[in-house]
Every structure is written in C-alpha cells, then in structure tokens.
Design an enzyme around this catalytic site. Structure first.
Site: not given
Ligand code: XBP
Ligand code: MG
Length: 258
Positions: A17, A15
């Site tokens: 973020d 993953d």
């Molecule tokens: C995290 C998310 C994303 C980010 C924002 O993704 O849910 O929506 O919060 O990015 P992960 P966007 O933990 O799966 O990496 O605004 O581009 O969606």
């Molecule tokens: Mg994440």
C-alpha cells in the site's frame, strides 16, 4: 575493524500500500462503505485517515479510532468480533473494488518488476495489509499470474506484530533464506521504513499521497516515485548518481553504498 559483509544484491522486498500503488484512498472509501453498511455514523475524512494511518492494520486502526475519537460509542460486549466483522466487510468491498481494475501501479513499478525478473533478482512482498487485498491488487494491476512472481507474500497477521515492528520483513527473509545484506526494501511510509530498517534492510522510499511529511531520515534514497524514461523522478534525499529513473544499476549502486 570488523569485516564489512559485502553481499551481492539477491532480492527486492516490496511493501504494497502506497508503494506498488496508491491504494490507501481505496482503503479509506472501503472503510467508510463498511461503516455505512453497518449503520454506523463513522466517516473517515482524508485528513482523519491520514492521522489514523499512524496505526497499521485495519482492525487495529478501527480500535484506535474508537479509543481516540469515539469514547462515547456503546461498545458491544464482543468488541473484537464486532471489529473483525466490520473489517471483513471492508476487505470484501476493497477487494471487489480493486478487482474491477482502476487502481494503477505507481510509475516505474511494473518496469522495475520486469527488469528484476529478467535479471534473476528474487522478489517478495512484505505488507501489513490483508493477504486477500494483495491477491486482488496483483491480479488486477499486474497480471493474473502475478502472485507467482513473488517467492513470498508476507502479509497482515502472518506475524504477531505489524509494522513498524520488523516481523514481516524477518518473516519474508527467513522464508527466502536470505540475510538483509542481500536484499533491498521498498517502502512509502515512516512505519514501513522503521520496520525495514529494524530488520537491517537498506530501504528506498517513494513518498505516497498519504505519507508526505513523514520522517524518512533513514532511507538510503528518497524519491517522489520510481520514475520512467519519459517521467523523471525527483530525488528528495540521497544520491541517485544522476539517474532520472530507477533501474537495476541504480539499485546496485544504492545496495553497494555504505
Ligand atoms: C498499509 C496498512 C494496511 C492498509 C489497510 O500496509 O497499514 O493496514 O492501510 O489494509 P502496507 P488492511 O503499507 O504495509 O502495505 O485493512 O487490510 O489492514
Ligand atoms: Mg505502505
């Protein structure tokens, strides 16, 4: 008794973020900047954003915010286009911020990537965020060529359903020609864990700033971070076999455990 499929560990699926880096605070600030630039009085506080993160995907999150907190907002006729425009502006702000540097990888991430590559383990990304955001982070926080370290960068709307649906993990494994038994997933959130588990993946979770208190019951190992030789991790649940930081031996151990 059905035969237990014992595959060797072939690939690590990450993953982005909250797992590779603590990026959600940069997302939150970028959302607020885009709203202000559009003349909107929408301000997502840290606490509000923590709630909103229950919905993955920035566009879906904005709609959820309107549905839940701003019923009085006069919605434009072309609401989807309006939200898409806001999200594009937010993504531009986010990628420019990340590209300037200053969003460090979490402890142990770089070391783990280097160990995996040296050992011939295959790497992939499976994230809900927008592909441009991944590119910006990998280039600025890992290396200019870091995108090439990952066989697959499965991100955002490449799949019809975002996490907690398993789609993004199925997409990554399909492109690698691998079964879940040959992989390990790394996540930071309940939605991410649910997604990886639904795809049949054993998952190691490193809790992030915005995901404290989530339900990580199905994690194979729950840590506060991956750790470094001089910066031991804290095992929040599961068995790290006495290790104080994540290395390939620990990954192999977690992967082999039933
Ligand atoms: C995290 C998310 C994303 C980010 C924002 O993704 O849910 O929506 O919060 O990015 P992960 P966007 O933990 O799966 O990496 O605004 O581009 O969606
Ligand atoms: Mg994440």
């Amino acid at each position: 008794m059905g035969e237990q499929i014992m595959s060797e560990l072939r690939a690590l699926l990450f993953d982005v973020d909250g797992t590779l880096a603590e990026t959600e605070e940069v997302h939150r600030v970028s959302f607020n900047a885009a709203f202000a630039d559009a003349g909107l009085d929408w301000i997502w506080s840290v606490d509000m954003y923590r709630q909103l993160l229950a919905v993955t995907g920035g566009k879906e999150r904005i709609l959820h915010y309107l549905d839940t907190y701003r019923p009085e907002f006069q919605r434009p006729a072309a609401l989807a286009e309006f939200i898409a425009g806001l999200h594009q502006a937010k993504t531009r702000i986010y990628t420019e911020t990340v590209a300037r540097g200053g969003v460090p990888l979490r402890p142990g991430v770089r070391r783990l990537l280097d160990l995996a590559r040296a050992d011939g383990l295959r790497l992939a990304i499976a994230t809900t965020t927008t592909p441009d955001n991944v590119t910006a982070l990998l280039k600025a926080s890992i290396a200019p060529d870091a995108e090439s370290w990952f066989e697959v960068i499965a991100a955002g709307s490449m799949v019809p359903r975002k996490k907690p649906a398993p789609d993004i993990y199925f997409y990554a494994m399909e492109h690698m020609g691998l079964r879940p038994e040959a992989c390990l997933a790394f996540e930071d959130s309940e939605n991410g864990l649910l997604s990886a588990r639904a795809a049949g993946l054993k998952t190691i979770v490193t809790v992030s700033d915005y995901t404290q208190g989530h339900d990580f019951t199905s994690a194979a190992l729950l840590l506060d971070h991956f750790g470094e030789p001089g910066q031991p991790f804290q095992v929040l649940s599961g068995d790290a076999g006495g290790a104080t930081y994540t290395d390939l031996a620990l990954l192999q151990r977690v992967h082999a455990d039933a």
